[in-house]
Write a protein that holds these residues in place. Structure first.
Motif, short mmCIF file in Angstrom:
data_model
loop_
_atom_site.label_atom_id
_atom_site.label_comp_id
_atom_site.label_asym_id
_atom_site.label_seq_id
_atom_site.Cartn_x
_atom_site.Cartn_y
_atom_site.Cartn_z
N GLY A 185 -1.09 -0.96 5.23
CA GLY A 185 -0.64 -0.18 6.35
C GLY A 185 -1.66 -0.13 7.34
N CYS A 186 -2.93 -0.52 7.11
CA CYS A 186 -3.98 -0.58 8.09
C CYS A 186 -5.00 -1.60 7.82
CB CYS A 186 -4.65 0.87 8.07
SG CYS A 186 -5.77 1.35 6.68
N ARG A 221 -3.20 6.98 8.00
CA ARG A 221 -3.65 5.86 8.72
C ARG A 221 -2.66 4.96 8.90
NH1 ARG A 221 -8.19 6.16 5.14
NH2 ARG A 221 -9.99 6.85 6.04
N THR A 222 -1.46 5.09 8.31
CA THR A 222 -0.29 4.13 8.70
C THR A 222 0.32 4.56 10.06
OG1 THR A 222 0.14 4.55 6.46
CG2 THR A 222 1.55 3.13 7.56
N CYS A 230 0.93 -0.94 -0.05
CA CYS A 230 0.12 0.07 -0.07
C CYS A 230 0.93 1.33 0.22
CB CYS A 230 -1.21 -0.03 1.01
SG CYS A 230 -0.39 0.96 2.63
N PRO A 231 0.52 2.39 -0.60
CA PRO A 231 1.44 3.66 -0.56
C PRO A 231 1.40 4.17 0.57
CG PRO A 231 -0.94 3.94 -1.45
CD PRO A 231 -0.90 2.44 -1.27
N ASN A 237 -8.41 -0.70 4.43
CA ASN A 237 -8.32 -1.68 3.08
C ASN A 237 -7.29 -2.72 3.32
OD1 ASN A 237 -9.59 0.37 1.72
ND2 ASN A 237 -7.91 1.50 1.63
N CYS A 297 -0.38 6.02 3.90
CA CYS A 297 -1.36 7.52 3.97
C CYS A 297 -1.33 7.95 5.54
CB CYS A 297 -2.43 7.34 3.46
SG CYS A 297 -3.69 6.45 4.56
#
Ligand code: SF4
Length: 345
Positions: free
Chosen positions: A291-292, A262-263, A257-258, A295, A260
């Motif tokens: 990251g979370c 939320r990470t 995941c890129p 998703n 964001c």
């Protein structure tokens, strides 16, 4: 749907037909510096290169193929321009294929000599048309690139030589793709595909991915080279990535995941370490580092193995099932323990 081309043999490897699309690269050291070239070929070989091309500029280069062949295991392609004697010497030194455009050799008797030796030793010839060196009477466009190709092919076919591989490289993606498409509609010879002089690591990779992606999507390509102004090992890594995205190369794919807002853990270093760990693994596993849970859990459902991180910790998931809850500092190690189990299965 992959086009079924004629199968040809290069050393102990086959290209064309339903055979895997083989990855090529080229050494970037003068070939007569034999020890350095051998070292580079071994490094490329251990990183997944299937076929290696070396430039032959003089007799010392051609002769050094003998020593290179003794010390390495992958097929060696001798890249020759104009001088048929260099082709003869390279073949006699044990190369597995030559890249030579017969139309560039003035005397047909010299071409015959090379072709006869290739027949005798079962050495294929790659005809490599390059947009930068079309014959003077041909204006640069895709039709004329194929016209130049035809001239070379006609010479070989008139000598009953069909152990041919072809390439039509250009730096312009549209031109390059059109030329390959046209040639593919006319000939059944296996295709060596590449976007020539694509550029530095980042821009070259993007350019190559677009051009080669179009061709592979259309089923064109039997062997691939990603031309980068970089360490040739990066060409091999790039080719593996491009092929694996079309399920044409057996290696793990890593979804990351890129990140964001939320990470809540340091995801990127862990993903990089996993990426390094898997680079020479041949099993087509689906891996993910997310990251979370928003998703991450959904994405991880489709992964053979995934990390889904949270605040200072994370979970390791296999096909949607949480198999471990781990502190952030142990995430990488625990992931690798589970990954090794999958690799061994
Ligand atoms: S998976 Fe989570 S952390 Fe990663 S980009 Fe998506 S929402 Fe952000």
């Amino acid at each position: 749907m992959r086009k079924l081309t004629k199968v040809i043999k290069i050393g102990d490897k086959l290209i064309g037909g339903t055979n895997p699309i083989l990855i090529q690269s080229m050494t970037n050291i003068k070939t007569s510096k034999t020890d350095l070239v051998i070292k580079q070929i071994k490094e490329l070989e251990s990183n997944g290169c299937d076929i290696i091309r070396v430039s032959i500029l003089d007799m010392d280069d051609a002769k050094s193929i003998k020593e290179i062949k003794k010390e390495t295991n992958i097929p060696i392609v001798a890249d020759i321009h104009f001088d048929y004697k260099l082709a003869i010497e390279s073949i006699n030194s044990g190369c597995d294929k030559i890249r030579l455009n017969p139309g560039n050799i003035e005397n047909i008797e010299h071409v015959k000599e090379v072709v006869n030796l290739c027949k005798e030793k079962s050495i294929p010839i790659r005809i490599g048309v390059n947009a930068g060196s079309l014959p003077k009477d041909l204006e640069l466009n895709a039709n004329n690139m194929v016209m130049a190709l035809k001239r070379h092919i006609d010479i070989l076919e008139s000598l009953n030589f069909y152990d041919i591989c072809i390439s039509l490289k250009a730096n312009d993606i549209n031109l390059c793709v059109k030329a390959y498409e046209l040639a593919s509609s006319m000939y059944n010879y296996p295709m060596h595909i590449g976007i020539t002089e694509a550029g530095l690591d980042y821009s070259g990779l993007v350019k190559s991915s677009i051009g080669l992606g179009i061709l592979l999507y259309e089923g064109i390509g039997d062997t691939i080279r990603v031309s980068l102004a970089s360490n040739p090992v990066n060409e091999v890594t790039a080719a593996k990535e491009i092929l694996s995205n079309f399920n044409l190369y057996s290696k793990p794919t890593l979804t990351v995941c890129p990140t964001c807002g939320r990470t809540e853990y340091d995801l990127i270093p862990i993903a990089n370490k996993i990426n390094e760990y898997i680079k020479n693994i041949k099993k087509p596993l689906k891996l993910a580092v997310m990251g979370c849970v928003v998703n991450g859990i959904g994405e991880a459902k489709y992964a053979d193995l995934a990390i889904c991180g949270g605040k200072n910790s994370g979970v390791i998931i296999s096909h949607g099932n949480i198999i471990k809850k781990v502190d952030e500092k142990n995430l990488y190690n625990e992931f690798i323990i589970e990954l090794n189990k999958l690799i061994k299965e």
